[in-house]
Write a protein that holds these residues in place. Structure first.
Motif, PDB file in Angstrom:
ATOM      1  N   PRO A 287      22.166  13.757 -70.635  1.00  0.00           N
ATOM      2  CA  PRO A 287      21.572  13.937 -71.970  1.00  0.00           C
ATOM      3  C   PRO A 287      20.634  15.139 -72.035  1.00  0.00           C
ATOM      4  CG  PRO A 287      21.531  11.619 -71.340  1.00  0.00           C
ATOM      5  CD  PRO A 287      21.925  12.382 -70.113  1.00  0.00           C
ATOM      6  N   VAL A 288      19.882  15.372 -70.956  1.00  0.00           N
ATOM      7  CA  VAL A 288      18.959  16.509 -70.931  1.00  0.00           C
ATOM      8  C   VAL A 288      19.729  17.820 -70.931  1.00  0.00           C
ATOM      9  CG1 VAL A 288      17.092  17.625 -69.641  1.00  0.00           C
ATOM     10  CG2 VAL A 288      17.253  15.126 -69.689  1.00  0.00           C
ATOM     11  N   TYR A 289      20.807  17.866 -70.165  1.00  0.00           N
ATOM     12  CA  TYR A 289      21.622  19.079 -70.085  1.00  0.00           C
ATOM     13  C   TYR A 289      22.193  19.442 -71.454  1.00  0.00           C
ATOM     14  CZ  TYR A 289      25.700  21.985 -68.889  1.00  0.00           C
ATOM     15  OH  TYR A 289      26.655  22.973 -68.825  1.00  0.00           O
ATOM     16  N   PHE A 290      22.811  18.474 -72.120  1.00  0.00           N
ATOM     17  CA  PHE A 290      23.412  18.775 -73.421  1.00  0.00           C
ATOM     18  C   PHE A 290      22.346  19.042 -74.479  1.00  0.00           C
ATOM     19  CE2 PHE A 290      27.160  16.952 -71.388  1.00  0.00           C
ATOM     20  CZ  PHE A 290      28.137  17.841 -71.818  1.00  0.00           C
ATOM     21  N   ARG A 343      30.433  11.419 -76.418  1.00  0.00           N
ATOM     22  CA  ARG A 343      29.278  10.577 -76.750  1.00  0.00           C
ATOM     23  C   ARG A 343      27.974  11.354 -76.599  1.00  0.00           C
ATOM     24  NH1 ARG A 343      25.746   8.131 -73.817  1.00  0.00           N
ATOM     25  NH2 ARG A 343      26.916   8.387 -71.878  1.00  0.00           N
ATOM     26  N   LEU A 344      27.858  12.119 -75.510  1.00  0.00           N
ATOM     27  CA  LEU A 344      26.627  12.853 -75.245  1.00  0.00           C
ATOM     28  C   LEU A 344      26.350  13.891 -76.322  1.00  0.00           C
ATOM     29  CD1 LEU A 344      27.259  13.231 -71.438  1.00  0.00           C
ATOM     30  CD2 LEU A 344      25.164  12.239 -72.395  1.00  0.00           C
ATOM     31  N   THR A 345      27.364  14.612 -76.734  1.00  0.00           N
ATOM     32  CA  THR A 345      27.139  15.641 -77.758  1.00  0.00           C
ATOM     33  C   THR A 345      26.839  15.016 -79.113  1.00  0.00           C
ATOM     34  OG1 THR A 345      29.550  15.824 -78.028  1.00  0.00           O
ATOM     35  CG2 THR A 345      28.467  17.450 -76.607  1.00  0.00           C
ATOM     36  N   SER A 346      27.463  13.891 -79.411  1.00  0.00           N
ATOM     37  CA  SER A 346      27.224  13.270 -80.724  1.00  0.00           C
ATOM     38  C   SER A 346      25.870  12.587 -80.790  1.00  0.00           C
ATOM     39  CB  SER A 346      28.336  12.261 -81.043  1.00  0.00           C
ATOM     40  OG  SER A 346      28.316  11.176 -80.132  1.00  0.00           O
ATOM     41  N   GLU A 347      25.419  12.016 -79.653  1.00  0.00           N
ATOM     42  CA  GLU A 347      24.165  11.256 -79.666  1.00  0.00           C
ATOM     43  C   GLU A 347      22.924  12.100 -79.373  1.00  0.00           C
ATOM     44  OE1 GLU A 347      24.458   7.935 -77.037  1.00  0.00           O
ATOM     45  OE2 GLU A 347      26.074   6.969 -78.170  1.00  0.00           O
ATOM     46  N   HIS A 348      23.098  13.215 -78.678  1.00  0.00           N
ATOM     47  CA  HIS A 348      21.924  13.961 -78.214  1.00  0.00           C
ATOM     48  C   HIS A 348      21.855  15.390 -78.726  1.00  0.00           C
ATOM     49  CE1 HIS A 348      20.828  10.779 -75.349  1.00  0.00           C
ATOM     50  NE2 HIS A 348      22.117  10.672 -75.117  1.00  0.00           N
ATOM     51  N   THR A 349      22.815  15.821 -79.528  1.00  0.00           N
ATOM     52  CA  THR A 349      22.810  17.204 -79.990  1.00  0.00           C
ATOM     53  C   THR A 349      23.307  17.307 -81.432  1.00  0.00           C
ATOM     54  OG1 THR A 349      25.110  17.865 -79.491  1.00  0.00           O
ATOM     55  CG2 THR A 349      23.566  17.829 -77.645  1.00  0.00           C
ATOM     56  N   ALA A 350      23.160  18.500 -81.985  1.00  0.00           N
ATOM     57  CA  ALA A 350      23.753  18.821 -83.279  1.00  0.00           C
ATOM     58  C   ALA A 350      25.027  19.643 -83.089  1.00  0.00           C
ATOM     59  CB  ALA A 350      22.736  19.589 -84.126  1.00  0.00           C
ATOM     60  N   LEU A 351      25.576  19.620 -81.879  1.00  0.00           N
ATOM     61  CA  LEU A 351      26.772  20.393 -81.572  1.00  0.00           C
ATOM     62  C   LEU A 351      28.023  19.654 -82.029  1.00  0.00           C
ATOM     63  CD1 LEU A 351      25.882  21.473 -77.911  1.00  0.00           C
ATOM     64  CD2 LEU A 351      25.523  22.794 -80.029  1.00  0.00           C
TER      65      LEU A 351
END
Length: 424
Positions: A287-290, A343-351
């Motif tokens: 999560p931190v990376y993304f 999941r990571l991009t949808s939950e932790h980013t605006a990417l």
């Protein structure tokens, strides 16, 4: 069915001497109990009986339905290691010389293709009791990540130069067709790099952040397009050689290479490229990376990411398990699944995922060429001070990885993520 066969010359060979100080877990047999070793023997033989392999034991008996040959030289040591340490023990058994395979990739491809079914279902359900757990020391905290990266990438620039092509690119190439040959590898690496730079729309004046420098080839090609590149790495060996190569290309005014963790990145960029870096991050820090990619990317920017992936169900089943690759090759490493990245991009980013291309067959070919070159230049590796146990370990690593891609157990993805303009 098991039938007796004459022992081959390979089965009678004298094993190499393992340096006890350097390779303590390979030099010493684990000393598993007789009961556990006997139970392992039964489980292993039953699993092998179903596989398209031919496994020959020192007494001349064999198992399997036919296929690539695995030659067991020391049955007791083989079963002790597998019984005590599972797949870690299987790899250590190869390093010790307990077994060999004339077609190592072929044998490992069969095993990789059947990995989910090798261990009986009742034992799979008890995985938490018998599987080795990843040690706390391999957590990819800022300090831990430096140590983990150094253990692999700071081995020796000369070692990597033995088997990589002249671009010193250590990731999947992109070929025009198969099979490929050594002369095509550098061009295929440039094709891969250019494809990623095109996805990220890197050109004149682009502010580019590269997370994971390697030996600088991507930064050099991006700067040659007119981009201003800030590249981050945790490997001193890579940083020093990459800087030398950048200066040699006359691009020092366009490229900076910092010995810095991705979490320490500052500023905003028009584009970010990260090639096979997420595998070294560790699931805990995905999560931190993304989120870092998102935070460092300017609105309207683009991220080109290349990532090795594994099936989602296997990712979940092996969560927290300590693997041979983690112990000997990539400490702290962990492969995501496509589902996990989504999941990571949808939950932790605006990417937003704009494009994803799978290139697993290209990685299999890349690894084959690396492995063949490593084998052909074994004397050069020895001259650098790497002993036979290391050379067997590295051969197993390259073959094991190639088999993963050939079986479809592993894949590699090229992603394009975009970040829209802010709403007003």
């Amino acid at each position: 069915m098991r039938t007796a066969e004459p022992r081959s010359a390979a089965a009678q060979r004298v094993p190499h001497q393992v340096d006890e100080e350097r390779w303590p877990d390979v030099a010493a047999r684990p000393g598993a109990s007789r009961l556990r070793t006997a139970a392992t023997s039964v489980v292993v033989r039953r699993a092998l009986e179903r596989l398209p392999l031919r496994v020959r034991f020192p007494d001349g008996t064999h198992a399997g339905t036919g296929g690539p040959l695995i030659e067991i030289h020391d049955t007791g040591a083989f079963h002790e290691r597998v019984g005590a340490h599972g797949l870690v023990g299987f790899g250590e058994s190869y390093m010790a010389g307990d077994w060999d395979a004339p077609d190592l990739v072929g044998a490992l491809t069969v095993l990789a293709g059947n990995l989910a079914d090798l261990v009986p279902a009742p034992l799979q359900r008890l995985r938490g009791l018998w599987a080795l757990r990843q040690p706390e020391s391999q957590r990819n905290t800022p300090s831990g990540a430096r140590g983990n990266i150094s253990r692999h990438y700071d081995l020796s620039n000369e070692l990597f130069a033995v088997f990589l092509d002249e671009t010193l690119t250590y990731s999947a190439a992109h070929f025009r067709g198969f099979p490929a040959d050594q002369e095509l590898l550098a061009a295929a690496q440039h094709r891969k790099i250019d494809r990623l730079l095109d996805l990220a729309e890197v050109g004149e004046g682009t502010r580019l952040l590269e997370i994971g420098t390697g030996w600088g080839e991507l930064a050099i090609r991006a700067a040659a397009r007119g981009a201003h590149v800030n590249s981050l790495t945790l490997s001193r060996e890579q940083r020093d050689l990459a800087l030398e190569r950048v200066r040699g290309a006359g691009l020092a005014d366009r490229v900076s290479i910092e010995l810095r963790d991705y979490r320490e990145a500052v500023g905003t960029y028009d584009a970010i490229v990260s090639v096979e870096m997420v595998e070294a991050v560790g699931e805990e820090f995905w999560p931190v990376y993304f989120a870092t990619l998102d935070a460092r990317l300017a609105p309207g920017g683009r991220v080109a990411l290349q990532a090795i992936t594994m099936p989602h169900d296997r990712m979940l089943a092996s969560r927290g398990t300590y693997t041979w690759i983690q112990k000997y090759i990539f400490p702290g490493g962990r492969l995501p699944s496509v589902e996990a990245v989504d999941r990571l991009t949808s939950e932790h980013t605006a990417l937003s995922t704009t494009r994803r291309d799978a290139l697993g067959a290209h990685y299999a070919e890349t690894l084959r060429l690396w492995r063949e070159r490593f084998t052909e230049r074994a004397d050069d590796v020895e001259a650098l001070g790497f002993d036979e146990t290391f050379r067997r370990m590295w051969t197993f690593y390259l073959a094991y990885s190639e088999a993963g891609f050939r079986s479809g157990y592993l894949d590699v993805q090229q992603y394009l993520f975009t970040k829209g303009e802010p709403t007003r």
